[in-house]
Design a protein around this motif. Structure first.
Motif, mmCIF file in Angstrom:
data_model
loop_
_atom_site.group_PDB
_atom_site.id
_atom_site.type_symbol
_atom_site.label_atom_id
_atom_site.label_comp_id
_atom_site.label_asym_id
_atom_site.label_seq_id
_atom_site.Cartn_x
_atom_site.Cartn_y
_atom_site.Cartn_z
ATOM 1 N N LEU A 1 0.828 -1.146 -0.232
ATOM 2 C CA LEU A 1 0.287 0.051 0.276
ATOM 3 C C LEU A 1 1.112 1.501 0.337
ATOM 4 O O LEU A 1 0.642 2.401 0.029
ATOM 5 C CB LEU A 1 -1.262 0.215 0.794
ATOM 6 C CG LEU A 1 -1.817 -1.265 1.515
ATOM 7 C CD1 LEU A 1 -2.830 -1.107 2.160
ATOM 8 C CD2 LEU A 1 -3.049 -1.143 0.103
ATOM 9 N N ALA A 2 1.824 0.948 -0.419
ATOM 10 C CA ALA A 2 3.025 2.406 -0.182
ATOM 11 C C ALA A 2 2.524 2.680 -0.791
ATOM 12 O O ALA A 2 2.510 2.852 -2.676
ATOM 13 C CB ALA A 2 3.949 1.694 -0.136
ATOM 14 N N SER A 3 3.054 4.789 -1.361
ATOM 15 C CA SER A 3 3.159 5.101 -2.556
ATOM 16 C C SER A 3 3.138 6.723 -1.699
ATOM 17 O O SER A 3 3.929 6.919 -0.839
ATOM 18 C CB SER A 3 1.430 5.288 -2.540
ATOM 19 O OG SER A 3 0.664 5.979 -1.395
ATOM 20 N N PRO A 4 3.544 7.640 -3.006
ATOM 21 C CA PRO A 4 4.312 8.849 -2.434
ATOM 22 C C PRO A 4 3.243 10.234 -0.985
ATOM 23 O O PRO A 4 4.002 10.164 -0.456
ATOM 24 C CB PRO A 4 4.361 9.744 -3.209
ATOM 25 C CG PRO A 4 4.148 9.039 -4.741
ATOM 26 C CD PRO A 4 3.001 7.555 -4.273
ATOM 27 N N ALA A 5 2.041 9.497 -0.947
ATOM 28 C CA ALA A 5 1.822 9.501 0.269
ATOM 29 C C ALA A 5 2.096 9.093 1.241
ATOM 30 O O ALA A 5 1.581 9.435 2.437
ATOM 31 C CB ALA A 5 0.270 9.931 -0.045
ATOM 32 N N THR B 1 -1.698 2.474 -7.927
ATOM 33 C CA THR B 1 -2.401 1.351 -8.650
ATOM 34 C C THR B 1 -2.300 0.970 -9.353
ATOM 35 O O THR B 1 -2.398 -0.415 -9.718
ATOM 36 C CB THR B 1 -3.917 2.091 -9.066
ATOM 37 O OG1 THR B 1 -3.624 3.145 -10.030
ATOM 38 C CG2 THR B 1 -5.094 2.802 -7.791
ATOM 39 N N VAL B 2 -0.856 1.615 -10.194
ATOM 40 C CA VAL B 2 0.142 1.230 -11.397
ATOM 41 C C VAL B 2 0.692 -0.185 -11.457
ATOM 42 O O VAL B 2 0.465 -1.254 -12.217
ATOM 43 C CB VAL B 2 0.599 2.825 -12.217
ATOM 44 C CG1 VAL B 2 1.006 1.921 -12.784
ATOM 45 C CG2 VAL B 2 -0.729 3.424 -12.327
ATOM 46 N N PHE C 1 -7.895 0.500 -3.784
ATOM 47 C CA PHE C 1 -7.271 0.610 -2.803
ATOM 48 C C PHE C 1 -7.799 -0.630 -1.306
ATOM 49 O O PHE C 1 -7.603 -0.983 -0.911
ATOM 50 C CB PHE C 1 -7.037 1.526 -1.720
ATOM 51 C CG PHE C 1 -6.384 2.519 -1.003
ATOM 52 C CD1 PHE C 1 -4.994 2.302 -0.381
ATOM 53 C CD2 PHE C 1 -7.056 2.210 0.388
ATOM 54 C CE1 PHE C 1 -4.616 2.574 0.709
ATOM 55 C CE2 PHE C 1 -6.333 2.244 2.074
ATOM 56 C CZ PHE C 1 -5.031 2.269 2.082
ATOM 57 N N ILE C 2 -9.422 0.016 -1.769
ATOM 58 C CA ILE C 2 -10.071 -0.902 -0.481
ATOM 59 C C ILE C 2 -9.810 -2.435 -1.138
ATOM 60 O O ILE C 2 -9.646 -3.333 -0.208
ATOM 61 C CB ILE C 2 -11.869 -0.908 -0.755
ATOM 62 C CG1 ILE C 2 -11.379 0.704 -0.101
ATOM 63 C CG2 ILE C 2 -12.606 -1.772 -0.426
ATOM 64 C CD1 ILE C 2 -13.208 1.236 -0.319
ATOM 65 N N TRP C 3 -9.500 -2.371 -2.285
ATOM 66 C CA TRP C 3 -9.872 -4.467 -2.467
ATOM 67 C C TRP C 3 -8.582 -4.353 -1.986
ATOM 68 O O TRP C 3 -8.252 -6.132 -2.057
ATOM 69 C CB TRP C 3 -9.700 -4.335 -3.877
ATOM 70 C CG TRP C 3 -9.741 -5.810 -5.124
ATOM 71 C CD1 TRP C 3 -10.651 -6.971 -4.597
ATOM 72 C CD2 TRP C 3 -8.893 -6.090 -6.032
ATOM 73 N NE1 TRP C 3 -9.833 -7.803 -5.187
ATOM 74 C CE2 TRP C 3 -8.927 -7.809 -6.407
ATOM 75 C CE3 TRP C 3 -7.072 -5.612 -5.786
ATOM 76 C CZ2 TRP C 3 -7.282 -7.989 -6.796
ATOM 77 C CZ3 TRP C 3 -6.708 -6.225 -5.946
ATOM 78 C CH2 TRP C 3 -5.941 -7.534 -6.543
#
Length: 310
Positions: free
Chosen positions: A66-70, A242-243, A300-302
């Motif tokens: 679940l990591a991302s820039p945010a 997601t990508v 994200f939820i999935w």
């Protein structure tokens, strides 16, 4: 039926688009295509590709799907510095705010990396994730505090805070592009090492991998990519989340394939989202960050439900 593209609420034939390149005549249509649509398209492509690569690298280095820039505070750092420039110095020039956002993103990543590297075990995915969450929460709270004390500042940065590629002239944001290109090159160079890192630090060290150096260079690439993207387009969410998962479903877990495919899929996703943002509401345009959030939230939820089920 002749092909056409939309410029605002006006349909322009594709032949006019081609003519604007081979025979520029100074007409309104040609000027709009050259000055607005081309820069906007290129910006969406570069930002989408950068965020996707940064997300893929974050997920590999942290071991967090679940990591991302945010997640690592990049968005929050850029937002804080841009809002500070508007509130304290009344600066509204995009050329200056872009550099402020880039510096804020860079500083945020440095702080997160230092905090995540503390202790006897050194840098670990868990500590890096926790440090990122803490810094993101801190910087977001500070940003909101500044905005509540300055109503004018809120009006000036609200559109940027939702993420947008509208109104960014290439000549103003182009100085950030070299940093993003360097980040992409570095990501391609680290692809093979990232394959080893995903096996775990112990396995990677046993195979002779210099995990500390790989994570340091990976962090630098992430900072250049995500920091540059957030600086020029705002905190566009979910592209970096997601990508990478979509790409892994297509090509597997080899980063030598993941990274180039992230370039293509990330660019397409943000470009399609930007086009949709111009048409979803009649006579109005919504920030592209809202479109990517609408697309990414169910995904994200999935992912979260699937990982909990495991």
């Amino acid at each position: 039926m002749a092909l056409s593209i939309s410029v605002g609420i006006t349909e322009i034939p594709m032949t006019t688009v081609i003519e604007s390149f081979i025979n520029m005549d100074g007409s309104n249509e040609h000027l709009i295509i050259q000055d607005t649509r081309i820069s906007r398209t290129l910006l969406a492509v570069i930002v989408g590709a950068s965020l996707a690569i940064a997300g893929a690298m974050m997920q590999s280095i942290t071991g967090n799907p679940l990591a991302s820039p945010a997640t690592l505070g990049v968005n929050a750092g850029a937002s804080l510095f841009i809002v500070s420039m508007v509130v304290f110095w009344s600066i509204s020039a995009i050329s200056i705010l872009v550099y402020a956002g880039f510096f804020g993103a860079f500083l945020s990543m440095v702080i997160v990396y230092i905090l995540g590297s503390g202790g006897k075990e050194g840098l670990t995915p868990l500590k890096l994730t926790l440090a990122g969450a803490a810094i993101a929460a801190l910087f977001t709270s500070m940003t909101q505090g500044l905005l509540t004390t300055n109503e004018r500042g809120l009006e000036e940065v609200l559109f940027w805070l939702t993420g947008s590629v509208q109104g960014r002239k290439l000549e103003l944001v182009a100085p950030i592009f070299p940093f993003m290109i360097v980040g992409m090159i570095l990501a391609f160079m680290l692809a093979k090492s990232l394959n080893v890192i995903t096996m775990g630090d112990d396995v990677a060290k046993g195979l002779g991998q210099r995990t500390g150096l790989t994570k340091l260079l990976g962090g630098l690439a992430i900072t250049l990519l995500a920091g540059g993207a957030v600086a020029v387009a705002g905190p566009i969410v979910f592209v970096g989340l997601t990508v990478p998962h979509l790409v892994k479903g297509l090509v597997g877990h080899d980063h030598r394939w993941i990274i180039p495919y992230c370039v293509v899929v990330g660019a397409i996703l943000l470009l399609v989202s930007d086009i949709g943002a111009r048409f979803i509401m009649n006579q109005k345009e919504i920030p592209v960050g809202i479109m990517t959030a609408v697309i990414g939230t169910p995904f994200f939820i999935w992912i979260a439900r699937r990982k909990v089920g495991e």
